[in-house]
Write a protein that holds these residues in place. Sequence first.
Motif, PDB file in Angstrom:
ATOM      1  N   GLN A  61      39.713  29.236  41.176  1.00 44.18           N
ATOM      2  CA  GLN A  61      39.022  30.509  41.051  1.00 44.18           C
ATOM      3  C   GLN A  61      38.581  30.778  39.636  1.00 44.18           C
ATOM      4  OE1 GLN A  61      41.255  34.122  42.213  1.00 44.18           O
ATOM      5  NE2 GLN A  61      39.883  34.142  43.954  1.00 44.18           N
ATOM      6  N   GLU A  62      39.381  30.326  38.675  1.00 45.59           N
ATOM      7  CA  GLU A  62      39.004  30.606  37.298  1.00 45.59           C
ATOM      8  C   GLU A  62      37.986  29.624  36.761  1.00 45.59           C
ATOM      9  OE1 GLU A  62      42.913  28.265  37.126  1.00 45.59           O
ATOM     10  OE2 GLU A  62      41.879  29.733  38.367  1.00 45.59           O
ATOM     11  N   THR A 106      37.310  39.494  41.061  1.00 47.07           N
ATOM     12  CA  THR A 106      37.731  38.092  41.071  1.00 47.07           C
ATOM     13  C   THR A 106      37.597  37.509  42.476  1.00 47.07           C
ATOM     14  OG1 THR A 106      39.249  38.211  39.192  1.00 47.07           O
ATOM     15  CG2 THR A 106      39.706  36.540  40.839  1.00 47.07           C
ATOM     16  N   SER A 129      34.326  28.306  37.535  1.00 50.01           N
ATOM     17  CA  SER A 129      33.242  28.692  38.428  1.00 50.01           C
ATOM     18  C   SER A 129      32.522  27.523  39.051  1.00 50.01           C
ATOM     19  CB  SER A 129      32.222  29.535  37.661  1.00 50.01           C
ATOM     20  OG  SER A 129      31.580  28.750  36.697  1.00 50.01           O
ATOM     21  N   ALA A 176      36.527  41.132  36.144  1.00 53.59           N
ATOM     22  CA  ALA A 176      37.384  40.182  36.859  1.00 53.59           C
ATOM     23  C   ALA A 176      38.427  40.900  37.701  1.00 53.59           C
ATOM     24  CB  ALA A 176      38.054  39.241  35.867  1.00 53.59           C
ATOM     25  N   GLU A 177      38.987  41.971  37.144  1.00 56.38           N
ATOM     26  CA  GLU A 177      40.006  42.718  37.870  1.00 56.38           C
ATOM     27  C   GLU A 177      39.449  43.299  39.168  1.00 56.38           C
ATOM     28  OE1 GLU A 177      43.006  46.534  37.119  1.00 56.38           O
ATOM     29  OE2 GLU A 177      42.079  45.487  35.421  1.00 56.38           O
ATOM     30  N   GLU A 232      37.025  41.353  31.502  1.00 55.99           N
ATOM     31  CA  GLU A 232      38.332  41.437  32.162  1.00 55.99           C
ATOM     32  C   GLU A 232      38.330  42.506  33.244  1.00 55.99           C
ATOM     33  OE1 GLU A 232      40.853  42.140  28.847  1.00 55.99           O
ATOM     34  OE2 GLU A 232      41.014  40.009  28.296  1.00 55.99           O
ATOM     35  N   ALA A 291      34.963  35.670  34.342  1.00 55.33           N
ATOM     36  CA  ALA A 291      35.066  36.809  35.250  1.00 55.33           C
ATOM     37  C   ALA A 291      35.707  36.429  36.579  1.00 55.33           C
ATOM     38  CB  ALA A 291      33.681  37.399  35.503  1.00 55.33           C
ATOM     39  N   GLY A 292      36.053  35.156  36.750  1.00 55.56           N
ATOM     40  CA  GLY A 292      36.725  34.718  37.961  1.00 55.56           C
ATOM     41  C   GLY A 292      35.837  34.654  39.184  1.00 55.56           C
TER      42      GLY A 292
END
Length: 376
Positions: free
Chosen positions: A175-176, A263, A178, A259-260, A256, A281-282
């Motif tokens: 996931q992290e 994600t 891309s 991403a929160e 962040e 941004a996940g």
Amino acid sequence: MQHNRRRRVIAGVSLSAALAVVASACGGQDGGTGGSGDSAGSDGRVQVVASTNVWASVVSAVGGEHVEVASLIDDPSADPHSYQAGAADAAEVASAELLVWNGGGYDDFFPQLAENSDAPTVVAVEQVEGANEGGEGDAGRAEDHSGEHSEEHAEEHQHEQSGEHQEEQSGEHRQEHSGEHSDEHPEQHGDEAGHSHDHAHDHGNEHVWYDLHVVSSVADRVAGELGELLPQQRSTFEDNAAEFAGRIDELTHEVEDLAERHTGAKIAATEPIAQYLLAEAGLQDLTPREFASAIENETDVPVAAQQRMLELAGGEVDVVVRNSQTATPATEKVVEEARKSATPVVDLTETLPEGQADYIAWMSGQIDALTKALDE
């Protein structure tokens, strides 16, 4: 729609002819090439030339009123990969006291121009490796090291952007990262990897101005070089770089927050220019590898890859990311399908748009546009 892109081609006035003209002109001047003689121009400002207005804006943020910065590429409708350098560009580079360019095959015309200058250089892709200690930023090192992350940098970002998949990573998506695919849909997306492309110079993703950590490192390096050229303003440059780093931290917090909230959201990109940002941004980039490679190399998109991209844009992804500066019939078909299917389209660019001179404001606006699109 738009133009046929040509990497590594410099048309019009030949570069060799331009350099010959500049060499002749410089030979008749007392000051010689940039970097020799006085450490600042007649008005006391350091003369800096950058390849694009992105890096020029970073220099301006650090140098403030003590620098005069020119960028060779500042047309928001132009494709930087096929920029045509001429004699005026060569003359500007030759008279500069500091040169800043991207490297990694992105702005190949610039290191060729820089060969006629003795000025110190800052090459952005070298900051990916952290190769800023004792380095002169020469074109050779840029070609050798561009697109690779050091272990330290990789741990910091929790993703590696090496430009090629390891065999054991093929068909997987962390996931992290891309460009890889999740175990959730291995059969469906096993051949898709938006960040991996086989462009001619065989490096990783050279669009490093979308890596906020690299941009901050470039600012620090610029401050150091300016401090050498104008020692009486060294503390000013260092303070400005520190302030710029603080603003980069604010951008990082924006990413962040994105991403929160999002994600794992799925995107497809017409070209992998923002992969560092999207990875941070996940977000899952499901762009078929064959589509990304064809767009990067200016070759025909395979029928299957085009069809898969249309399916993604037709509702299988949350957002389509478009590089609005390098539109082609293939990419515009994707955008048309996305709009027909009410899939949000976010335009990202390679250079600052007209009327924008602030890197932070520009990048913040793009992050905000991406966040709003994912919120829909």
